[in-house]
Design an enzyme around this catalytic site. Structure first.
Site, short mmCIF file in Angstrom:
data_model
loop_
_atom_site.label_atom_id
_atom_site.label_comp_id
_atom_site.label_asym_id
_atom_site.label_seq_id
_atom_site.Cartn_x
_atom_site.Cartn_y
_atom_site.Cartn_z
N GLY A 1 0.64 -0.89 0.27
CA GLY A 1 0.05 -0.20 0.03
C GLY A 1 0.55 0.94 -0.24
O GLY A 1 0.84 2.06 0.83
N ILE B 1 0.82 6.35 6.27
CA ILE B 1 2.29 5.78 7.04
C ILE B 1 3.58 4.65 6.26
O ILE B 1 4.92 5.03 6.52
CB ILE B 1 1.57 4.38 7.87
CG1 ILE B 1 0.99 5.53 8.78
CG2 ILE B 1 3.02 3.65 8.70
CD1 ILE B 1 -0.05 4.26 10.12
N ALA B 2 2.82 4.56 5.39
CA ALA B 2 3.71 3.55 4.38
C ALA B 2 4.10 4.18 3.39
O ALA B 2 6.13 3.60 3.26
CB ALA B 2 2.60 3.48 2.74
N ARG C 1 -2.26 -0.65 -5.78
CA ARG C 1 -3.65 -1.14 -6.75
C ARG C 1 -3.60 -0.28 -7.96
O ARG C 1 -3.72 -1.29 -8.81
CB ARG C 1 -4.84 -0.98 -6.34
CG ARG C 1 -5.02 -1.57 -4.63
CD ARG C 1 -7.21 -0.69 -3.63
NE ARG C 1 -6.45 -0.01 -3.51
CZ ARG C 1 -7.00 1.13 -2.86
NH1 ARG C 1 -8.47 0.05 -2.50
NH2 ARG C 1 -7.39 2.11 -2.67
N LEU D 1 -5.47 -6.40 -2.23
CA LEU D 1 -5.58 -7.46 -1.03
C LEU D 1 -6.90 -7.91 -1.40
O LEU D 1 -6.62 -9.43 -0.65
CB LEU D 1 -5.72 -6.75 0.26
CG LEU D 1 -4.92 -5.60 1.21
CD1 LEU D 1 -5.34 -5.42 1.79
CD2 LEU D 1 -3.87 -6.61 1.21
N LYS E 1 -10.51 -4.90 12.21
CA LYS E 1 -8.86 -4.57 12.74
C LYS E 1 -8.02 -5.46 13.68
O LYS E 1 -7.26 -6.46 13.22
CB LYS E 1 -8.01 -2.61 13.20
CG LYS E 1 -7.99 -2.00 12.00
CD LYS E 1 -7.41 -1.65 10.43
CE LYS E 1 -6.50 -1.88 11.45
NZ LYS E 1 -5.79 -1.55 9.64
#
Length: 346
Positions: A16, A21-22, A41, A71, A166
């Site tokens: 991702g 964050i990635a 994607r 995913l 999550k």
């Protein structure tokens, strides 16, 4: 100090890659000398990722490679993990507000984690670091003042759909490792509300709190309590959890200190940004106003169960075990605001 020469032969997959964050994980991996492959994607977003890295002062060049995966499907995961020493599984299905059934979030999150772990195991990856969330820790408990730690798990019978997804995804990851993980190792990072410097138009949902305060969209502050953490420290904790032998089989809460009320967030902005925070309203909103707004707004509705509930967390484990040293919540909040202003993202 990390020896970047020693890392040059190591390839790390970050899933991702366009996420908030990635991108910060990619940034720190490249700075530490690793080669990075990241999944998207839509490969047209490569330019977005590279421009965010450029904003942070890093030209990735050929040390950063892109591969198209999703995913929700099996295609290309074997190619994505090929020759990787480590995997940072940061990608997660985006929270949906208008879903017909909670499985729309639960199934993609859980199945996506299992796809990444299975492919990583089969490719001989040493360790996967999974980005979970405090949503897998703090929901469904009786009201408590003691800080939540890594031994706590959300009670999924009393959790909103996204937090439930999550929780179930992280639990599925631990179960996979225990039952069929082989030699694959797993570490998990559970961040609080993620703040910090925005590098482009992709940023965490938590940043919208700062944006909505700065633009005056929020008429005041609901009585909600939260912990905050800087994205740079979240990325740093991912790298520490990736390589430290002590992180094997452990989960780590990431928070930049004790929880604060949203009203304090508004006051932090006013104290640090002067005239740029003139639209920020630091008044306390009565609970009844939020309950009325929740009747029409799904986002507000998801906040109602949190009204007046202490949500304190501790990162003592990451600090003591891995030597993690996070910035304060105030630093993270101010960095978010300054970057939004600088990049004209208000």
């Amino acid at each position: 100090m990390m020896n970047t020469d020693l890392n040059a032969d190591k390839l790390v997959l970050v899933t991702g890659g366009a996420g908030f964050i990635a991108v910060h994980c990619i940034l720190q991996l490249l700075t530490a000398g690793y080669r990075v492959r990241t999944t998207l994607r839509d490969l047209n977003r490569e330019t977005t990722v590279r421009s965010m890295l450029h904003e942070a002062g890093v030209e990735a060049g050929e040390r950063l490679m892109f591969i198209q995966t999703d995913l929700s499907g099996d295609a290309n995961w074997d190619k994505a993990v090929k020759d990787c020493t480590y995997v940072l599984h940061v990608a997660s299905p985006t929270p949906k507000l208008n879903f017909k059934h909670e499985d729309e979030m639960i199934i993609p999150a859980r199945d996506g984690v299992l796809r990444v772990l299975r492919a990583s195991r089969d490719a001989g990856v040493l360790r996967v670091v999974l980005t979970s969330a405090i949503g897998a820790i703090v929901y469904g408990h009786p009201k408590q003042t003691a800080p939540y730690d890594e031994t706590d798990w959300t009670d999924t019978t009393h959790a909103p759909a996204y937090q439930k997804s999550k929780t179930l995804a992280e639990q599925a990851a631990w179960e996979f490792i225990a039952r069929e993980g082989g030699s694959l190792e797993l570490s998990v990072v559970n961040p609080a509300a993620v703040m910090g410097p925005v590098l482009g138009p992709d940023y965490s949902h938590s940043i919208y709190l700062v944006k909505n305060l700065l633009t005056g969209k929020m008429a005041g502050c609901p009585r909600i309590n939260a912990c905050f953490v800087d994205v740079r420290d979240v990325a740093d904790l991912h790298l520490k959890a990736m390589i430290d032998p002590k992180a094997k089989g452990e989960r780590f809460i990431a928070t930049g200190g004790e929880s604060i009320w949203l009203r304090e967030v508004a006051k932090i902005l006013k104290a640090n940004l002067g005239d740029k925070a003139k639209k920020v309203k630091a008044n306390q909103l009565p609970n009844i106003l939020l309950r009325i707004a929740a009747l029409k707004d799904p986002m507000v509705k998801s906040m109602v169960p949190l009204l007046g509930i202490p949500m304190n967390l501790t990162s003592a484990k990451a600090i003591n075990l891995l030597g993690w040293s996070p910035r304060t919540a105030e630093e993270a909040i101010v960095a978010s605001a300054k970057s939004l202003i600088r990049l004209n993202l208000l």
